[in-house]
Design an enzyme around this catalytic site. Structure first.
Site, PDB file in Angstrom:
ATOM      1  N   GLU A  76     -41.246  10.629  -7.512  1.00  0.00           N
ATOM      2  CA  GLU A  76     -40.374  10.137  -8.584  1.00  0.00           C
ATOM      3  C   GLU A  76     -40.906  10.701  -9.901  1.00  0.00           C
ATOM      4  OE1 GLU A  76     -38.702   5.594  -8.037  1.00  0.00           O
ATOM      5  OE2 GLU A  76     -40.821   5.835  -8.298  1.00  0.00           O
ATOM      6  N   SER A  92     -47.240   3.280 -10.876  1.00  0.00           N
ATOM      7  CA  SER A  92     -46.172   2.765 -10.020  1.00  0.00           C
ATOM      8  C   SER A  92     -45.188   1.940 -10.814  1.00  0.00           C
ATOM      9  CB  SER A  92     -46.747   1.838  -8.957  1.00  0.00           C
ATOM     10  OG  SER A  92     -47.962   2.281  -8.492  1.00  0.00           O
ATOM     11  N   ASN A 113     -40.048   1.064  -6.588  1.00  0.00           N
ATOM     12  CA  ASN A 113     -40.694  -0.248  -6.683  1.00  0.00           C
ATOM     13  C   ASN A 113     -39.773  -1.331  -7.235  1.00  0.00           C
ATOM     14  OD1 ASN A 113     -43.082   0.253  -5.415  1.00  0.00           O
ATOM     15  ND2 ASN A 113     -44.049   1.092  -7.243  1.00  0.00           N
TER      16      ASN A 113
END
Ligand code: 3HC
Length: 282
Positions: free
Chosen positions: A151, A118, A189
């Site tokens: 992503e 992430s 994020n």
């Protein structure tokens, strides 16, 4: 040509990746570190596939076919013959690098090593291998079978060809792709983490109750979940690790985990998965 996909880690994200790959016709082999975690992951997979049938997203034959394409193992070497590996282990750089190093020795040259990280650097993971051009970020969103985004993260040495292959792979899973540079938090994020941390700070400051903070965002902005509910959903430990990694990189206090988040993680209040986070769960 990708036919067999290896997934490392059968936690919340790993199992979702296993599910979408198996539902899209790939043979999947998933590695967990012990039988107990593997059994837990498989139970989660079965429950999610059942939910998919209940919601009319696949039929009974599709559920059975997807399940039959999934093989579980606790032995990493069983992934030796795969055409693509996606890792979804804990957000710890040292563990990810050690795994990438091992996978690099195990799978055929040219096989792509993708990370569902992430926030951690793809370039750094790639440097642990002898195939930096084939290491790439493939970041899914929770719940993986439902959220339409992937992503793709292009490390400094990731080749354009690998990005193209991963775009095709993600699209074959029915996902929409965005491509980001290898910078902490990528796109989602980078924007999400400061927002979630600010919601915790608002609660700490007594700006409003947990329910009112969440209602303000769901009803005022039309989000599916308020930030505190979303934190419980994503996992407070996961959020904490991401925030720490981003703070370490940017040295910007927007990413610094507030004391309450750290305390809740230390107390074992990790959100839904531990039945207590900002809310209590059955
Ligand atoms: N398989 C396939 N489809 C499924 C499914 C399954 N196992 N379970 C549910 N669905 C489908 C449903 O059929 C429904 O589709 P429809 O609208 O076409 O009928 C849709 O998913 C929504 O399902 P539900 O009605 O059961 O659930 P809700 O409406 O309560 O929504 C939610 C649940 C999708 C989780 C929604 O609350 C949501 O979008 N929350 C926000 C989640 C989010 O932000 N995730 C990202 C987190 S950040 C992240 O992951 C990145 C990491 O790095 C931190």
């Amino acid at each position: 040509m990708i036919r067999r996909v290896g997934v490392v880690g059968c936690g919340l994200m790993g199992v979702g990746i296993v599910e979408v790959a198996a539902r899209s016709g790939y043979e999947v082999i998933v590695r967990e570190i012990n039988d107990e975690l593997l059994a837990k992951g498989m139970d989660r997979l079965k429950a999610s596939l059942r939910r998919g049938v209940e919601r009319g997203k696949l039929d009974e034959a599709g559920r059975e076919a997807a399940l039959s394409r999934v093989q579980g193992t606790t032995v990493l070497a069983d992934l030796a013959g795969v055409d693509l590996v996606v890792e979804a282990i804990l957000e710890q750089m040292n563990d990810k690098k050690a795994l990438m190093r091992e996978l690099d020795r195990l799978v055929a040259p040219g096989v792509v090593l993708a990370s569902n990280t992430s926030s951690l650097s793809i370039t750094e993971m790639a440097a642990a291998t002898g195939r930096p051009e084939s290491v790439v970020g493939l970041h899914f969103f929770n719940p993986v079978p439902v959220m339409p985004l992937v992503e793709i993260v292009k490390g400094l040495r990731t080749s354009d060809e690998v990005v193209r292959a991963m775009r095709e792979f993600a699209q074959s899973l029915g996902k929409t792709v965005v491509v980001a540079r290898d910078t902490p938090g990528f796109i989602v994020n980078r924007l999400l983490i400061p927002y979630l941390l600010d919601a915790i700070r608002a609660l700490e400051l007594g700006v409003a109750s947990r329910e009112d903070i969440d209602s303000a965002i769901t009803l005022g902005l039309g989000h599916a979940m308020g930030p505190l509910t979303l934190l419980d959903f994503v996992g407070l430990d996961t959020t904490y690790y991401i925030a720490e990694a981003m703070f370490a990189e940017f040295k910007d206090t927007r990413y610094a985990p507030p004391p309450l988040l750290r305390q809740m993680v230390l107390a074992g209040w990790l959100g839904r998965k531990s039945k207590r986070g900002f809310y209590e769960y059955q």
